[in-house]
Design a protein around this motif. Structure first.
Motif, mmCIF file in Angstrom:
data_model
loop_
_atom_site.group_PDB
_atom_site.id
_atom_site.type_symbol
_atom_site.label_atom_id
_atom_site.label_comp_id
_atom_site.label_asym_id
_atom_site.label_seq_id
_atom_site.Cartn_x
_atom_site.Cartn_y
_atom_site.Cartn_z
ATOM 1 N N LEU A 199 0.837 -1.198 0.000
ATOM 2 C CA LEU A 199 0.000 0.000 0.000
ATOM 3 C C LEU A 199 0.871 1.247 0.000
ATOM 4 O O LEU A 199 1.981 1.258 0.532
ATOM 5 C CB LEU A 199 -0.954 -0.018 1.197
ATOM 6 C CG LEU A 199 -1.964 -1.179 1.186
ATOM 7 C CD1 LEU A 199 -2.730 -1.212 2.494
ATOM 8 C CD2 LEU A 199 -2.909 -1.072 0.007
ATOM 9 N N GLU B 40 -1.788 5.813 5.867
ATOM 10 C CA GLU B 40 -3.251 5.969 5.962
ATOM 11 C C GLU B 40 -3.951 4.761 5.363
ATOM 12 O O GLU B 40 -4.897 4.227 5.950
ATOM 13 C CB GLU B 40 -3.688 7.232 5.206
ATOM 14 C CG GLU B 40 -4.067 8.383 6.097
ATOM 15 C CD GLU B 40 -4.511 9.568 5.254
ATOM 16 O OE1 GLU B 40 -5.482 9.437 4.470
ATOM 17 O OE2 GLU B 40 -3.877 10.619 5.392
ATOM 18 N N ASP B 41 -3.493 4.360 4.164
ATOM 19 C CA ASP B 41 -4.090 3.189 3.512
ATOM 20 C C ASP B 41 -3.854 1.924 4.336
ATOM 21 O O ASP B 41 -4.746 1.090 4.475
ATOM 22 C CB ASP B 41 -3.509 3.007 2.108
ATOM 23 C CG ASP B 41 -3.907 4.123 1.157
ATOM 24 O OD1 ASP B 41 -4.892 4.845 1.452
ATOM 25 O OD2 ASP B 41 -3.233 4.275 0.117
ATOM 26 N N ARG C 192 -6.207 1.955 7.319
ATOM 27 C CA ARG C 192 -7.581 1.597 6.905
ATOM 28 C C ARG C 192 -7.706 0.100 6.654
ATOM 29 O O ARG C 192 -8.700 -0.524 7.033
ATOM 30 C CB ARG C 192 -7.979 2.371 5.643
ATOM 31 C CG ARG C 192 -8.625 3.681 5.978
ATOM 32 C CD ARG C 192 -9.227 4.343 4.753
ATOM 33 N NE ARG C 192 -8.481 5.582 4.602
ATOM 34 C CZ ARG C 192 -7.763 5.938 3.555
ATOM 35 N NH1 ARG C 192 -7.711 5.195 2.504
ATOM 36 N NH2 ARG C 192 -7.098 7.063 3.531
ATOM 37 N N LYS C 193 -6.699 -0.469 6.005
ATOM 38 C CA LYS C 193 -6.727 -1.903 5.699
ATOM 39 C C LYS C 193 -6.731 -2.724 6.998
ATOM 40 O O LYS C 193 -7.501 -3.668 7.150
ATOM 41 C CB LYS C 193 -5.498 -2.272 4.847
ATOM 42 C CG LYS C 193 -5.315 -3.724 4.575
ATOM 43 C CD LYS C 193 -6.169 -4.193 3.457
ATOM 44 C CE LYS C 193 -5.822 -5.626 3.087
ATOM 45 N NZ LYS C 193 -6.716 -6.171 2.121
#
Length: 147
Positions: free
Chosen positions: A83, A87-88, A91-92
């Protein structure tokens, strides 16, 4: 008497397992082969990854104590490393932990810190269970992998 002792000593040497071997020291007369193992990946990096995986398993067991059936099957480190940004990744990870009734913010933050010390290693990547299910019978990862 001394001759008997000498005879026993010689006889025991002749019957010892080391003498029962053929030329080259291997049973049946086959020559012993010396093998060397080459390491493609950095041993320290592999150990770091293993340590992070063990840490994840331990923390998930704590978070899901009494509700193990709700625990995610796996947290794929390589998927997280692929990723673009934290942030990603956050979220994951939070998406994987939606079924957890306990607070997960500390776990997420600690995992993000640990991921910063790891590097993506495409040769080690295993398809996640969701990817394996999405592959058709002719799309076996072993068959589609480049030679």
């Amino acid at each position: 008497m001394a001759a008997q002792r000498l005879g026993k000593r010689v006889l025991s040497k002749l019957q010892s397992p080391s003498r029962a071997r053929g030329p080259g020291g291997s049973p049946g007369g086959l020559q012993k082969r010396h093998a060397r193992v080459t390491v493609k990946y950095d041993r320290r990096e592999l150990q770091r990854r293993l340590d992070v995986e063990k840490w994840i398993d331990g923390r998930l067991e704590e978070l899901y104590r009494g509700r193990e059936a709700d625990m995610p099957d796996e947290v794929n480190i390589d998927e997280l490393l692929e990723l673009e940004n934290e942030e990603d990744r956050s979220r994951k990870i939070q998406g994987l932990l939606t079924s957890c009734g306990n607070p997960t913010e500390d776990f997420v933050q600690e995992l993000l810190v640990k991921l910063r010390s790891l590097h993506k290693q495409p040769g080690l990547r295993q398809p996640s269970p969701s990817e394996e299910r999405s592959l058709g019978p002719l799309q076996d990862p072993a068959r589609t992998a480049p030679p």
